[in-house]
Design an enzyme around this catalytic site. Structure first.
Site, mmCIF file in Angstrom:
data_model
loop_
_atom_site.group_PDB
_atom_site.id
_atom_site.type_symbol
_atom_site.label_atom_id
_atom_site.label_comp_id
_atom_site.label_asym_id
_atom_site.label_seq_id
_atom_site.Cartn_x
_atom_site.Cartn_y
_atom_site.Cartn_z
ATOM 1 N N GLY A 46 3.838 1.636 -1.019
ATOM 2 C CA GLY A 46 2.697 2.191 -0.315
ATOM 3 C C GLY A 46 1.477 2.216 -1.215
ATOM 4 O O GLY A 46 1.604 2.265 -2.438
ATOM 5 N N LEU A 93 2.092 4.327 -7.946
ATOM 6 C CA LEU A 93 1.471 3.236 -8.698
ATOM 7 C C LEU A 93 0.343 3.744 -9.593
ATOM 8 O O LEU A 93 -0.012 3.088 -10.562
ATOM 9 C CB LEU A 93 0.928 2.163 -7.735
ATOM 10 C CG LEU A 93 1.977 1.364 -6.954
ATOM 11 C CD1 LEU A 93 1.299 0.430 -5.960
ATOM 12 C CD2 LEU A 93 2.881 0.586 -7.896
ATOM 13 N N HIS A 134 3.150 10.994 1.204
ATOM 14 C CA HIS A 134 2.647 10.747 -0.149
ATOM 15 C C HIS A 134 1.283 10.053 -0.098
ATOM 16 O O HIS A 134 0.325 10.484 -0.751
ATOM 17 C CB HIS A 134 3.679 9.878 -0.905
ATOM 18 C CG HIS A 134 3.251 9.477 -2.284
ATOM 19 N ND1 HIS A 134 3.856 9.965 -3.414
ATOM 20 C CD2 HIS A 134 2.275 8.643 -2.722
ATOM 21 C CE1 HIS A 134 3.256 9.440 -4.483
ATOM 22 N NE2 HIS A 134 2.296 8.620 -4.084
ATOM 23 N N GLU A 135 1.191 8.999 0.725
ATOM 24 C CA GLU A 135 -0.068 8.242 0.775
ATOM 25 C C GLU A 135 -1.189 9.072 1.411
ATOM 26 O O GLU A 135 -2.340 8.977 1.002
ATOM 27 C CB GLU A 135 0.121 6.917 1.519
ATOM 28 C CG GLU A 135 1.141 5.968 0.911
ATOM 29 C CD GLU A 135 0.955 5.714 -0.588
ATOM 30 O OE1 GLU A 135 -0.188 5.785 -1.083
ATOM 31 O OE2 GLU A 135 1.961 5.464 -1.268
ATOM 32 N N HIS A 138 -2.954 11.157 -1.039
ATOM 33 C CA HIS A 138 -3.958 10.457 -1.849
ATOM 34 C C HIS A 138 -5.335 10.521 -1.209
ATOM 35 O O HIS A 138 -6.344 10.630 -1.907
ATOM 36 C CB HIS A 138 -3.595 8.975 -2.006
ATOM 37 C CG HIS A 138 -2.640 8.686 -3.122
ATOM 38 N ND1 HIS A 138 -2.945 8.947 -4.439
ATOM 39 C CD2 HIS A 138 -1.395 8.169 -3.128
ATOM 40 C CE1 HIS A 138 -1.918 8.583 -5.206
ATOM 41 N NE2 HIS A 138 -0.957 8.116 -4.429
HETATM 42 ZN ZN ZN Z 1 0.867 7.482 -5.036
#
Ligand code: ZN
Length: 139
Positions: A46, A93, A134-135, A138
Site C-alpha cells: 500500500g 515503506l 494504515h494508509e 497517512h
Molecule cells: Zn505506511
C-alpha cells in the site's frame, strides 16, 4: 510511468494533512499510475500520496500474491468499523525495517472514488482492512 521518491520518517512532510481531490482528472490518473509503479517497485502492499509528497487523498493498495489486483481509493471515507479488533505486525515503506504491533478494527466499510472517478464501496477484513486503515492514517 515515473518512480516517485518515498518520504521517510522523520520527514515533517509526512505529517501534512492531505486535502480532498477536487476532480479525478488526467493529473490524478497519472499520479495513481506513478504511485502503483512506485509501490510495486518498492514491494509494498500500500502507498498513500502523502508518502510521495502529494498532499491529496489518494491511496493505492495491492495485497494479492500475483501483484495484479490494484485497488485505488480516492477521497476514502470510513463509513463503518467493527468493534471487533485485530492486532497485526505492520510495516511501512516510510519507516523501513521497523515492524510493530498495531490494533485496528477487524472489518470496515469504506466509500471512495476509483481511478475513473466513480464512487464505490468496499467491505474489507483481515489484511485488506489493516492496509486500508494504515494508509488512511497517512492521509
Ligand atoms: Zn505506511
Amino acid at each position: 510511468m515515473a518512480l516517485l521518491p518515498i518520504l521517510c520518517y522523520p520527514d515533517a512532510r509526512l505529517h501534512q494533512v492531505a486535502r480532498p481531490v477536487q476532480a479525478v482528472d488526467a493529473r490524478i490518473q497519472k499520479l495513481v499510475q506513478d504511485m502503483l509503479h512506485t509501490m510495486y517497485e518498492a514491494q509494498g502492499i500500500g502507498l498513500a500520496a502523502t508518502q510521495v509528497d502529494v498532499h491529496e487523498r489518494v491511496i493505492v493498495i495491492d495485497i494479492s500474491e500475483q501483484r495484479n489486483e490494484p485497488l485505488v481509493l480516492i477521497n476514502p471515507e470510513l463509513i463503518w468499523a467493527s468493534t471487533d479488533k485485530q492486532r497485526n505486525e505492520e510495516g511501512c515503506l516510510s519507516v523501513p525495517g521497523v515492524y510493530d504491533g498495531v490494533e485496528r478494527a477487524s472489518a470496515i466499510r469504506v466509500r471512495a472514488l476509483n481511478a475513473q472517478g466513480q464512487s464505490h464501496e468496499i467491505a474489507a477484513e483481515g489484511l485488506l482492512a489493516v492496509c486500508i486503515q494504515h494508509e488512511m492514517d497517512h492521509l
